[in-house]
Scaffold this motif. Structure first.
Motif, PDB file in Angstrom:
ATOM      1  N   LEU A  95     -47.786 -11.504  47.087  1.00 52.41           N
ATOM      2  CA  LEU A  95     -46.531 -12.103  47.537  1.00 52.41           C
ATOM      3  C   LEU A  95     -45.548 -12.231  46.376  1.00 52.41           C
ATOM      4  O   LEU A  95     -44.358 -11.899  46.527  1.00 52.41           O
ATOM      5  N   MET A  96     -46.027 -12.667  45.220  1.00 50.88           N
ATOM      6  CA  MET A  96     -45.149 -12.791  44.061  1.00 50.88           C
ATOM      7  C   MET A  96     -44.588 -11.431  43.641  1.00 50.88           C
ATOM      8  O   MET A  96     -43.410 -11.317  43.293  1.00 50.88           O
ATOM      9  N   LYS A 103     -38.666  -6.577  47.390  1.00 51.73           N
ATOM     10  CA  LYS A 103     -39.118  -6.032  48.682  1.00 51.73           C
ATOM     11  C   LYS A 103     -39.151  -7.109  49.754  1.00 51.73           C
ATOM     12  O   LYS A 103     -39.112  -6.821  50.937  1.00 51.73           O
ATOM     13  N   LEU A 104     -39.211  -8.338  49.317  1.00 46.90           N
ATOM     14  CA  LEU A 104     -39.244  -9.467  50.244  1.00 46.90           C
ATOM     15  C   LEU A 104     -38.196 -10.458  49.781  1.00 46.90           C
ATOM     16  O   LEU A 104     -38.082 -10.772  48.600  1.00 46.90           O
ATOM     17  N   ARG A 105     -37.396 -10.905  50.705  1.00 49.93           N
ATOM     18  CA  ARG A 105     -36.364 -11.890  50.386  1.00 49.93           C
ATOM     19  C   ARG A 105     -36.641 -13.166  51.176  1.00 49.93           C
ATOM     20  O   ARG A 105     -37.103 -13.125  52.299  1.00 49.93           O
ATOM     21  N   VAL A 106     -36.298 -14.266  50.549  1.00 52.12           N
ATOM     22  CA  VAL A 106     -36.461 -15.569  51.192  1.00 52.12           C
ATOM     23  C   VAL A 106     -35.103 -16.019  51.688  1.00 52.12           C
ATOM     24  O   VAL A 106     -34.124 -16.034  50.922  1.00 52.12           O
ATOM     25  N   LYS A 107     -35.036 -16.346  52.946  1.00 52.25           N
ATOM     26  CA  LYS A 107     -33.775 -16.840  53.509  1.00 52.25           C
ATOM     27  C   LYS A 107     -33.637 -18.298  53.093  1.00 52.25           C
ATOM     28  O   LYS A 107     -34.553 -19.093  53.197  1.00 52.25           O
TER      29      LYS A 107
END
Length: 113
Positions: A95-96, A103-107
């Motif tokens: 995840l980190m 590749k992954l964004r936090v809203k």
């Protein structure tokens, strides 16, 4: 087995699993260490005379079995928890990595006061 080793056999009054745990206890390991004679290659040996002086408390065989079972269950639980911890650590690393590479964004949500 090499004739250099002294072997002993337990009686019917002893639960081998219980005795194994007692012989591997920190107290007895300390006893072995202070009574061990080491050779040049650092392989220590505890002479039978020293080993035979160990006094071990032996409750009834039923109680020995119950005590050993408690430790067996605790060992199984610790193994399971370590496995779960390893899986969670791997999940966290993945995840980190996804967060750091974008590749992954936090809203995020903004709150007003």
């Amino acid at each position: 087995m090499s004739p250099i080793y002294t072997v002993f056999k337990t009686t019917e009054a002893v639960d081998d699993s219980y005795l194994f745990r007692v012989l591997k206890s920190p107290l007895l390991i300390h006893f072995y260490q202070i009574n061990t004679s080491a050779s040049v290659d650092r392989r220590g040996s505890l002479r039978y005379d020293e080993f035979s002086r160990i006094h071990i408390w032996l409750p009834s065989k039923e109680e020995q079995k119950a005590i050993a079972q408690v430790f067996d269950t605790a060992d199984q639980q610790l193994t399971l928890l370590r496995t779960q911890r390893t899986a969670l650590d791997q999940q966290k690393r993945g995840l980190m990595q996804r967060l750091l590479t974008g590749k992954l964004r936090v809203k995020t949500t903004q709150t007003t006061t």
